[in-house]
Design a protein around this motif. Sequence first.
Motif, PDB file in Angstrom:
ATOM      1  N   UNK A 807       0.199  -1.204  -0.145  1.00 46.92           N
ATOM      2  CA  UNK A 807      -0.099  -0.212   0.128  1.00 46.92           C
ATOM      3  C   UNK A 807       0.977   1.439   0.647  1.00 46.92           C
ATOM      4  N   UNK A 808       0.545   1.996  -0.941  1.00 50.56           N
ATOM      5  CA  UNK A 808       1.635   3.319  -1.140  1.00 50.56           C
ATOM      6  C   UNK A 808       0.952   4.455   0.100  1.00 50.56           C
ATOM      7  N   UNK A 844      13.107   9.339   8.716  1.00 50.43           N
ATOM      8  CA  UNK A 844      11.795   8.396   8.190  1.00 50.43           C
ATOM      9  C   UNK A 844      12.316   7.561   9.596  1.00 50.43           C
ATOM     10  N   UNK A 845      11.262   6.107   9.573  1.00 48.94           N
ATOM     11  CA  UNK A 845      10.936   4.977  10.060  1.00 48.94           C
ATOM     12  C   UNK A 845      10.448   4.093   9.698  1.00 48.94           C
ATOM     13  N   UNK A 846      10.864   2.948  10.436  1.00 50.47           N
ATOM     14  CA  UNK A 846      10.588   1.703  10.004  1.00 50.47           C
ATOM     15  C   UNK A 846       9.789   0.746  11.438  1.00 50.47           C
ATOM     16  N   UNK A 847       8.619   0.241  10.949  1.00 54.31           N
ATOM     17  CA  UNK A 847       8.020  -0.362  11.836  1.00 54.31           C
ATOM     18  C   UNK A 847       7.689  -1.999  11.502  1.00 54.31           C
ATOM     19  N   UNK A 848       7.404  -2.410  13.463  1.00 57.90           N
ATOM     20  CA  UNK A 848       6.757  -4.427  12.167  1.00 57.90           C
ATOM     21  C   UNK A 848       5.309  -4.335  12.782  1.00 57.90           C
ATOM     22  N   UNK A 849       4.309  -4.488  12.407  1.00 57.07           N
ATOM     23  CA  UNK A 849       3.214  -3.875  13.688  1.00 57.07           C
ATOM     24  C   UNK A 849       2.421  -5.976  13.195  1.00 57.07           C
ATOM     25  N   UNK A 850       1.780  -6.551  14.085  1.00 58.09           N
ATOM     26  CA  UNK A 850       1.600  -7.314  13.701  1.00 58.09           C
ATOM     27  C   UNK A 850      -0.191  -7.817  14.757  1.00 58.09           C
ATOM     28  N   UNK A 863       5.749  -1.212   7.889  1.00 58.98           N
ATOM     29  CA  UNK A 863       5.350   0.262   7.765  1.00 58.98           C
ATOM     30  C   UNK A 863       6.838   0.794   7.861  1.00 58.98           C
ATOM     31  N   UNK A 864       7.124   1.506   6.359  1.00 56.23           N
ATOM     32  CA  UNK A 864       8.268   1.987   6.152  1.00 56.23           C
ATOM     33  C   UNK A 864       7.688   3.357   5.579  1.00 56.23           C
ATOM     34  N   UNK A 882       3.877  -2.622   3.991  1.00 56.43           N
ATOM     35  CA  UNK A 882       3.469  -3.926   3.373  1.00 56.43           C
ATOM     36  C   UNK A 882       3.205  -4.709   3.897  1.00 56.43           C
ATOM     37  N   UNK A 883       2.232  -5.767   3.460  1.00 54.17           N
ATOM     38  CA  UNK A 883       1.163  -6.662   4.276  1.00 54.17           C
ATOM     39  C   UNK A 883       1.014  -7.582   4.400  1.00 54.17           C
ATOM     40  N   UNK A 884       1.655  -8.545   5.607  1.00 49.47           N
ATOM     41  CA  UNK A 884       1.410 -10.279   4.640  1.00 49.47           C
ATOM     42  C   UNK A 884       0.730 -10.892   5.291  1.00 49.47           C
ATOM     43  N   UNK A 885      -0.078 -12.281   4.724  1.00 44.47           N
ATOM     44  CA  UNK A 885      -0.655 -12.613   5.510  1.00 44.47           C
ATOM     45  C   UNK A 885      -0.899 -14.005   4.885  1.00 44.47           C
ATOM     46  N   UNK A 886      -1.243 -15.187   5.701  1.00 38.64           N
ATOM     47  CA  UNK A 886      -0.924 -16.466   4.873  1.00 38.64           C
ATOM     48  C   UNK A 886      -3.018 -16.220   4.012  1.00 38.64           C
ATOM     49  N   UNK A 887      -3.854 -15.731   4.351  1.00 41.61           N
ATOM     50  CA  UNK A 887      -4.821 -15.307   2.883  1.00 41.61           C
ATOM     51  C   UNK A 887      -4.788 -14.057   2.423  1.00 41.61           C
ATOM     52  N   UNK A 888      -5.307 -15.146   1.104  1.00 40.64           N
ATOM     53  CA  UNK A 888      -5.385 -13.099  -0.058  1.00 40.64           C
ATOM     54  C   UNK A 888      -6.593 -13.205   0.670  1.00 40.64           C
ATOM     55  N   UNK A 889      -7.761 -13.036   1.650  1.00 38.33           N
ATOM     56  CA  UNK A 889      -9.024 -12.215   1.585  1.00 38.33           C
ATOM     57  C   UNK A 889      -8.284 -11.206   3.256  1.00 38.33           C
ATOM     58  N   UNK A 890      -7.397 -11.772   3.738  1.00 36.40           N
ATOM     59  CA  UNK A 890      -6.945 -11.115   4.735  1.00 36.40           C
ATOM     60  C   UNK A 890      -5.722 -10.034   4.798  1.00 36.40           C
ATOM     61  N   UNK A 891      -4.696 -10.021   3.250  1.00 31.56           N
ATOM     62  CA  UNK A 891      -3.616  -8.913   3.037  1.00 31.56           C
ATOM     63  C   UNK A 891      -4.876  -8.315   1.773  1.00 31.56           C
TER      64      UNK A 891
END
Length: 907
Positions: A807-808, A844-850, A863-864, A882-891
Amino acid sequence: MTAAENVCYTLINVPMDSEPPSEISLKNDLEKGDVKSKTEALKKVIIMILNGEKLPGLLMTIIRFVLPLQDHTIKKLLLVFWEIVPKTTPDGRLLHEMILVCDAYRKDLQHPNEFIRGSTLRFLCKLKEAELLEPLMPAIRACLEHRHSYVRRNAVLAIYTIYRNFEHLIPDAPELIHDFLVNEKDASCKRNAFMMLIHADQDRALDYLSTCIDQVQTFGDILQLVIVELIYKAAAQCYIDLIIKESDNNVKLIVLDRLIELKEHPAHERVLQDLVMDILRVLSTPDLEVRKKTLQLALDLVSSRNVEELVIVLKKEVIKTNNVSEHEDTDKYRQLLVRTLHSCSVRFPDMAANVIPVLMEFLSDNNEAAAADVLEFVREAIQRFDNLRMLIVEKMLEVFHAIKSVKIYRGALWILGEYCSTKEDIQSVMTEVRRSLGEIPIVESEIKKEAGELKPEEEMTVGPVQKLVTEMGTYATQSALSSSRPTKKEDERPPLRGFLLDGDFFVAASLATTLTKIALRYVALVQEKKKQNSFVAEAMLLMATILHLGKSSLPKKPITDDDVDRISLCLKVLSECSPLMNDIFNKECRQSLSHMLSAKLEEEKLSQKKESEKRNVTVQPDDPISFMQLTAKNEMNCKEDQFQLSLLAAMGNTQRKEAADPLASKLNKVTQLTGFSDPVYAEAYVHVNQYDIVLDVLVVNQTSDTLQNCTLELATLGDLKLVEKPSPLTLAPHDFANIKANVKVASTENGIIFGNIVYDVSGAASDRNCVVLSDIHIDIMDYIQPATCTDAEFRQMWAEFEWENKVTVNTNIVDLNDYLQHILKSTNMKCLTPEKALSGYCGFMAANLYARSIFGEDALANVSIEKPIQQGPEAPVTGHIRIRAKSQGMALSLGDKINLSQKKTSV
């Protein structure tokens, strides 16, 4: 064990300015003094014993000259004295003098004064010696029939404590107390008896309550409070039984969430703490998500009273997973168990000695993730608990040769190199390393082995020659060569040798560091120069042979320059043995680990503090008390009906703090389905209740005709399923009706519910009429909850998940941190990157979300973002998510949610 370390229930403030009296003067006062002198002397004896003094010479003096006295003050002091004085010999046998004490207390239990009887019964609650209690049981039973309530209620407490600690002394206690409760009239005695039945025999307590349920409102408040506790306990027990008996995993998860909500209330938490062992029965469910929630709930509820039982159950579960055939969920379940045991050991250090030997067996496990968790636990335990270091090192040396994973091998090498402090342990480490490395020099031995397998001396047979056609179309000749000796080189190689020949030389760098540490320590421990030089030379030989191997063509991958530099540095350190290098290798490394663990502990404490602040009672002691009956009507709307809230919580309809007015919150969820000019007007209230959606549809007949067979027809798009079709109904002119429909949700993705209303007009000959409804969009945020995971788990999931949505960033927010907080709020995700790493400002900032869904699906985001300074201070944030998930619907659904929400202005 000193007297000061024994179990004691009485603490006495001691003035430290006075000189302690001598044993001879105390003995003289106890023998020949008057009652006042004996009282003062006995007080001094008690204080000295509490301070750790052993006064065995005074025991018989007190039995002979003080115990027979009838003074009430002395009798009270004697109860304190017998509570704290050592009653057994060093080998654990009861002192012979205690038989005389036992006889004296048997007489006190039959004393005509109720105060002496009652206080003696209270004292017996604190005794932990069954041999002392056994002769007193008939007298304790007889006290249940005493005329005074003070004696009877203390007799109940004594029987309850004895039954809990030594059931064989009074096996019929629940039946005895039940009969006592039926005939008892005093409120305090009934309260104690009922409390015992709640904890000792809940069925009898419920039987008694069922016989007098109509009279509960006439009971005293102390008994009513205990009855409320039983009801809470019975409700929690019913929840647990429902989880175990119900086969549907969704139901199990819903009920577990109810238990977790109960735990959040301080009054209910105490009830659940007594049911920890019952909650652990849920672990028999094979579903991983159910097990995970169960373990977390048990860990939150565990206390020093039941941690030992919890650890025993978890150890059994860990051993069970070792016997089950390898499965993905089995491995993950083992990881969960290891982490739970880790947390128990950190919170209750006394348990660590029981847990460590069992868990260290799993260092040789094929599942690297579970073994890594065990290694992390062992590393923390060996640093925190000095008394367990010898045990851990000994166990580590036992399992060292069986470790299969190179990552675990590196960690084990580090622990051995860091914490082996004796000459014998250092020699053992060197022996294990040599055993794991095999014959040296490695290059020469491997070349000899390769050549040795083709020697003509060995018995070999050549099979018939075959002509084969190659890919080029030419002929090739092959003979079947078989040797009498099996050639399983890969299986026969020692572990470390195998890692090196596979080209993994990072473990060689770790080995060089470990050898340097133990060699420097050995030089400090052993004074003989010859032994020092011999050990250092052996360590340098091992490093040199590994370097030689790395430069040769034998390994699958050559050694890297970084590993060469590290091993060369270690060789240089050992050749010089300077004090500076000694400090760096043997002190600084451990200090770094200590700092890391301290920072981790601080972070955990901070998160726990935040949690506790959320749960803190906000009512202050001096706040006015509001009585609902006396509250004015205009004040009623700001008060909460506690009964109604409890009922809603039990039904799972807890109100979220979405708006100050609950009605306004409800109106926000109303969706208009048809237009005002349509013959049938419809609107729906969408209530999301975790695993299902309830649609409450209002249907209004806006015509002057009677509508027959008016049917709401619904269909779903996405992972939604209509449970049952709504029944048709008849609407009179300008009449309205409510139709309810249930939709079951199976996974986390944006769903759409669409449909129409069909009806017949009474008396009309035309076909059925149809009104198309607007679509109802189900928000993904109702199913996503913030969650945490380790950095290693995040990286592993990031590599495994195949669906990515980029996602931009397109926003008008100008501050990096504000944008991050806005995304966290919009997506219900949790930021895994520590606050310290995000603090400051650098453009600048880089963070991991869960986050995790209620269905156990994981969602990751990176998030970059940056602030384009060249465009001025008011330039908006740019970058990508950038979002990653196991299922397409979630992403896709999360990406849509971010796209919609990021365009809003920051508040």
